[in-house]
Scaffold this motif. Structure first.
Motif, short mmCIF file in Angstrom:
data_model
loop_
_atom_site.label_atom_id
_atom_site.label_comp_id
_atom_site.label_asym_id
_atom_site.label_seq_id
_atom_site.Cartn_x
_atom_site.Cartn_y
_atom_site.Cartn_z
N THR A 20 -62.59 -11.97 51.50
CA THR A 20 -63.53 -11.06 50.81
C THR A 20 -63.44 -9.63 51.25
OG1 THR A 20 -65.32 -11.93 52.52
CG2 THR A 20 -64.92 -13.01 50.32
N LYS A 21 -64.51 -8.70 51.01
CA LYS A 21 -64.57 -7.42 51.35
C LYS A 21 -64.72 -7.47 52.87
CE LYS A 21 -67.66 -3.50 51.05
NZ LYS A 21 -68.82 -2.91 50.47
N SER A 22 -64.01 -6.57 53.50
CA SER A 22 -64.03 -6.30 54.91
C SER A 22 -63.36 -7.33 55.78
CB SER A 22 -65.29 -6.17 55.25
OG SER A 22 -65.77 -4.93 54.77
N GLY A 23 -62.84 -8.62 55.23
CA GLY A 23 -62.05 -9.62 55.55
C GLY A 23 -60.65 -8.99 56.30
N ARG A 24 -60.26 -9.41 57.31
CA ARG A 24 -59.02 -8.98 58.02
C ARG A 24 -57.74 -10.15 57.56
NH1 ARG A 24 -62.62 -7.65 62.99
NH2 ARG A 24 -62.56 -10.03 63.06
N VAL A 25 -56.68 -9.32 57.36
CA VAL A 25 -55.45 -10.20 57.00
C VAL A 25 -54.40 -9.45 57.81
CG1 VAL A 25 -56.55 -11.12 55.03
CG2 VAL A 25 -55.35 -8.92 54.76
N ILE A 26 -53.09 -10.36 57.90
CA ILE A 26 -51.96 -9.64 58.18
C ILE A 26 -51.08 -9.87 56.99
CG2 ILE A 26 -50.00 -9.63 60.07
CD1 ILE A 26 -52.05 -10.03 61.86
N ILE A 27 -50.31 -8.74 56.87
CA ILE A 27 -48.93 -8.85 56.11
C ILE A 27 -47.80 -8.95 56.90
CG2 ILE A 27 -47.54 -7.78 54.26
CD1 ILE A 27 -50.28 -6.56 53.13
N HIS A 28 -46.96 -9.91 57.06
CA HIS A 28 -45.70 -10.01 57.80
C HIS A 28 -44.61 -10.19 56.90
CE1 HIS A 28 -42.95 -12.02 60.77
NE2 HIS A 28 -43.18 -10.72 61.31
N MET A 29 -43.88 -9.06 56.34
CA MET A 29 -42.79 -9.15 55.52
C MET A 29 -41.87 -8.12 55.35
SD MET A 29 -44.75 -9.89 51.84
CE MET A 29 -45.44 -11.26 51.57
N PRO A 30 -40.76 -8.11 55.08
CA PRO A 30 -39.84 -7.10 55.23
C PRO A 30 -40.00 -6.27 54.02
CG PRO A 30 -38.58 -9.18 54.14
CD PRO A 30 -40.33 -9.46 54.66
N MET A 31 -39.27 -5.19 53.64
CA MET A 31 -39.67 -4.12 52.72
C MET A 31 -39.04 -4.85 51.25
SD MET A 31 -41.29 -1.82 54.24
CE MET A 31 -41.22 -0.47 53.02
N VAL A 32 -40.04 -5.55 50.71
CA VAL A 32 -39.89 -6.10 49.48
C VAL A 32 -41.00 -5.99 48.81
CG1 VAL A 32 -38.01 -7.92 50.25
CG2 VAL A 32 -40.51 -8.39 50.34
N PRO A 33 -40.71 -6.05 47.34
CA PRO A 33 -41.97 -5.91 46.34
C PRO A 33 -42.84 -6.91 46.59
CG PRO A 33 -39.73 -5.95 45.01
CD PRO A 33 -39.33 -6.56 46.50
N TYR A 34 -42.81 -7.91 47.04
CA TYR A 34 -44.17 -8.86 47.43
C TYR A 34 -44.88 -8.14 48.39
CZ TYR A 34 -41.49 -12.60 45.23
OH TYR A 34 -40.82 -13.34 44.25
N ALA A 35 -44.36 -7.41 49.31
CA ALA A 35 -45.23 -6.96 50.45
C ALA A 35 -46.13 -5.85 49.77
CB ALA A 35 -44.37 -6.12 51.52
N LEU A 36 -45.80 -4.97 48.63
CA LEU A 36 -46.54 -4.08 47.89
C LEU A 36 -47.60 -4.76 47.26
CD1 LEU A 36 -47.18 -1.35 47.04
CD2 LEU A 36 -45.32 -1.52 45.56
N GLN A 37 -47.24 -5.84 46.74
CA GLN A 37 -48.27 -6.75 45.69
C GLN A 37 -49.03 -7.12 46.70
OE1 GLN A 37 -45.98 -9.78 43.53
NE2 GLN A 37 -44.22 -8.30 43.07
N ALA A 38 -48.71 -7.71 47.86
CA ALA A 38 -49.98 -8.21 49.00
C ALA A 38 -50.96 -7.19 49.21
CB ALA A 38 -48.98 -8.60 50.19
N MET A 39 -50.24 -6.03 49.60
CA MET A 39 -51.22 -4.68 49.97
C MET A 39 -52.17 -4.56 48.89
SD MET A 39 -48.69 -2.19 51.77
CE MET A 39 -47.14 -2.66 52.12
#
Length: 138
Positions: free
Chosen positions: A49-68
Motif C-alpha cells: 500500500t501507500k508508503s509501503g517499502r519494497v525492493i526491486i532486484h533486477m537487471p535492466m529489463v522491461p520488467y524492472a520498469l513495469q515493477a517501478m
C-alpha cells in the motif's frame, strides 16, 4: 476566466512505450498500462500500500520498469538494487530498507555469462535481519 483544467492527453495506445533491443521486445503503451495494472493489483492484494517499502532486484529489463511503475501506482516506496549484487551487499540493502516485498528475476544475462539471481536473493534474505514478508520472482 474559465476552468483551469489541463487539456486532454492524446492516447498513445498502439505506439511503442518500451523497446528493449537485447531481446527484441516491443511493448506498446496499452500493453504497458495493462501489465502495470495487473502487477499493481496483485501486489495490492498481497498488502503493498501507500508508503509501503519494497525492493526491486533486477537487471535492466522491461520488467524492472513495469515493477517501478506498479509501485508508483500504489504510491509505495521502492528501492532499486541493480541485479547481480553479492548476497552480503544485498542483505545490507534489505536491512536498510526493511521491505515488505522484494520483486526479482530468477536470472540475468551478462555479456559473457548468465547470472543466477535467485540463489543470491535467497542467501541475502537468510543473512538479513529484517526479512521481507514475501518475494515475487519473475
Amino acid at each position: 476566466m474559465g476552468c483551469c483544467r489541463p487539456p486532454a492527453l492524446a492516447s498513445h495506445g498502439a505506439e511503442a512505450a518500451i523497446i528493449h533491443d537485447k531481446h527484441e521486445t516491443l511493448i506498446t503503451h496499452d500493453d504497458l498500462q495493462a501489465r502495470v495494472a495487473r502487477l499493481a493489483g496483485a501486489l495490492k492484494a498481497r498488502g503493498i500500500t501507500k508508503s509501503g517499502r519494497v525492493i526491486i532486484h533486477m537487471p535492466m529489463v522491461p520488467y524492472a520498469l513495469q515493477a517501478m511503475l506498479a509501485f508508483a501506482r500504489l504510491r509505495a516506496i521502492h528501492s532499486v538494487v541493480v541485479g547481480g549484487f553479492a548476497a552480503a551487499e544485498l542483505a545490507v540493502r534489505i536491512d536498510d530498507c526493511a521491505p515488505k516485498a522484494i520483486i526479482a528475476t530468477s536470472r540475468g544475462i551478462e555479456p559473457s555469462r548468465g547470472i543466477r539471481y535467485k540463489p543470491l536473493l535467497d542467501a541475502a534474505v537468510d543473512l538479513a535481519s529484517r526479512k521481507p514478508d514475501f518475494c515475487v520472482i519473475l
